[in-house]
Design an enzyme around this catalytic site. Structure first.
Site, short mmCIF file in Angstrom:
data_model
loop_
_atom_site.label_atom_id
_atom_site.label_comp_id
_atom_site.label_asym_id
_atom_site.label_seq_id
_atom_site.Cartn_x
_atom_site.Cartn_y
_atom_site.Cartn_z
N THR A 343 0.86 -1.39 -0.11
CA THR A 343 0.14 0.04 -0.02
C THR A 343 0.95 1.28 0.03
O THR A 343 2.06 1.00 0.10
CB THR A 343 -0.89 -0.12 1.33
N GLY A 425 1.70 -1.31 4.97
CA GLY A 425 2.29 -2.33 5.46
C GLY A 425 1.28 -3.52 6.10
O GLY A 425 1.34 -4.28 7.02
N GLY A 426 -0.08 -3.64 5.58
CA GLY A 426 -1.07 -4.49 5.86
C GLY A 426 -1.12 -4.68 7.30
O GLY A 426 -1.58 -3.69 8.04
#
Length: 530
Positions: A343, A425-426
């Site tokens: 992202t 970063g999920g």
């Protein structure tokens, strides 16, 4: 890392070209909202492994003195995305790459359209769309220099990407991974962006661009139809918020994990750890993260399907009761499966004090791997987060929104400051947000130092069987031993600045209008001022 200051506007982004595109719009008198559209379109070109216009976006937009509004620009599963269809095709789980992974509508361009309307509503929005997208069109047409992270991730994921429709034609050079610094052109994408600039962002869903997208999606075998595109619309919603001793923090509502980010800070604010760097900071935030993720995994889904109101977990009573269960001398056992995701986060603040926290994503690196030949658009694989089990919280169904790791953050502090911050970063997004907020706002670190400081990540990432607490290599060995003694399974990685820990950024505006900002040394960007 240095903190950048300004008395005018500022944009922070993980690629300098995107930050500069936004800052140039501010310098021309544009608003933070318009600057973010320019930055968003540019980052989709210059950082194509992390995001694209074939993905989703989430915004927090705040006028001076007012609470922010959340703009949710995420698409739903296509008409052909049924559990039966995937089962009949022999899939036990939803694939993470290829046309069957490209199963949700891309919402981010619809977010640009809705954001432009919001800019007009506050007396801005006068910069033509052609100008907002000019930098993106230029970079796509003339070519970009491949970044270190793009080269590395293309090489790492090549086996699962190289045979996906359209990927090799755009992102490989003579069939090979482009080296760092190589020139990469995206002529079809340049044409598409140019068309959107001249004809309007709605063309993506209900015009010539939409027709080309629908034709390509049908040809490659995606479940998304022309009708799915036509019925899509981004929407403004009320954000979630939590009250801390220092002020109020806001984040995006479901289907995002914004709830988890707020729970972490709400719990940490109640621990006897504020103002302390080291063990108390890391252990306290990690233990708060565990409680937050347990709630997230039970609650966060399509907003029409949430089993419990998210606000219930942000009340004083719930946070007090849950914080009291956190043991500052013992780690909670943690067998947890992490949420992946690649992202970008960007922030913008203009001279009037309009603040924007924005995040744009295609889920995994290069999304589904499918690049539509007529438009040059890389399509996301966000729908891979759905389940083929009918009773699952996030069961696949046409028209349903998938779970999102994306969550832009913003805070209004009691001393008059507005903090616009976030990260990619999920699984790491809530954790990194908490780290940089705690270090700057609660511990008094300068913005640049708070972002530069060593970070951690709790949870398993894809391709990894451990659920360990990963620490960057710069942490003090004594701290590592202290964490191990209380029960944390710790892995200290060799890298001092790891992409695994996210690419964070922050802009702080004080009561007098002064700005401080910085972006992550782990990325390829920075802050640009108007």
């Amino acid at each position: 890392m240095d903190t950048i200051t300004s008395s005018g506007g500022m944009v922070v982004a993980p690629h300098q070209a995107a930050a500069q595109a936004g800052a140039d719009i501010l310098a021309e008198g544009g608003s933070a909202i318009e600057a973010m559209i320019a930055a968003a379109s540019t980052i989709a070109v210059v950082y194509p492994h992390m995001n694209a216009i074939g993905g989703d976006g989430f915004w927090l937009i705040a006028e001076p003195g007012k609470d922010p509004k959340a703009l949710v620009a995420c698409g739903s599963a296509g008409a052909g995305a049924t559990i039966e269809a995937y089962n009949d095709a022999g899939f036990g789980v939803i694939p993470t790459r290829g046309p069957r992974a490209a199963l949700t509508v891309a919402g981010t361009v619809g977010g640009w359209a809705k954001a432009k309307e919001a800019a007009r509503a506050i007396g801005a929005g006068r910069i033509p769309d052609t100008e907002l997208l000019a930098a993106a069109v230029r970079h796509a047409k003339e070519g970009i220099r491949v970044t270190r992270s793009q080269a590395a991730l293309t090489e790492e994921k090549l086996d699962e990407l190289k045979d996906q429709p359209g990927f090799a034609d755009v992102f490989l050079i003579d069939g090979k991974v482009p080296a760092e610094g190589a020139l990469l052109k995206q002529e079809r994408l340049a044409d598409t962006l140019g068309h959107l600039g001249h004809e309007g962002f709605e063309e993506f869903y209900r015009g010539d661009v939409a027709s080309a997208i629908a034709d390509d999606l049908e040809r490659i075998g995606s479940p998304v139809t022309r009708r799915d595109l036509e019925t899509y619309e981004a929407r403004f919603k009320d954000p979630l918020k939590v009250d801390l001793k220092c002020g109020t923090v806001f984040n995006a509502p479901p289907p995002t994990q914004g709830l988890a980010s707020l729970i972490i800070l709400g719990l940490y604010d109640r621990l006897s750890a504020n103002g302390r760097e080291g063990y108390d900071l890391v252990h306290g935030l990690v233990e708060a993260t565990k409680r937050a993720f347990l709630v997230r995994d039970r609650v966060v889904t399509d907003p029409m399907r949430v089993p419990e109101p998210p606000k219930n977990f942000l009340t004083k009573d719930w946070l007090d009761e849950t914080a009291a269960k956190i043991d500052m001398g013992r780690a909670l056992d943690w067998p947890h499966v992490a949420k992946p995701g690649d992202t970008i986060w960007m922030g913008a603040v203009d001279a009037r004090g309009v603040s924007v926290s924005f995040i744009q994503s295609i889920y995994w690196e290069f999304g589904s791997g499918c690049v539509l030949p007529k438009t040059g658009i890389t399509w996301q694989n966000r729908g891979a987060s759905f389940s083929l089990h009918p009773e699952a919280l996030n069961a696949l169904e046409p028209g349903r929104q998938p779970f999102h790791t994306l969550n832009p953050a913003m805070a209004r502090l009691n001393d008059g400051r507005t903090v616009t911050y976030g990260t990619m970063g999920g699984e790491g997004q809530p954790q990194t947000q908490a780290a940089i907020f705690a270090r700057h706002v609660l511990n008094g670190m300068p913005v640049g130092e708070a972002i530069d400081a060593p970070r951690w990540l709790l949870g398993r990432t894809w391709g990894d069987e451990t659920t360990a607490l990963r620490l960057e290599g710069r942490f003090d060995p004594d701290l590592v031993r202290s964490l191990e003694r209380v029960g944390h399974e710790v892995v200290q990685i060799a890298e001092h600045y790891s992409d695994t820990m996210g690419h964070a950024g922050m802009i702080v505006r004080n009561r007098q209008g002064g700005l401080e900002g910085a972006h992550d040394p782990r990325a390829d960007g920075g802050a640009a001022v108007a």
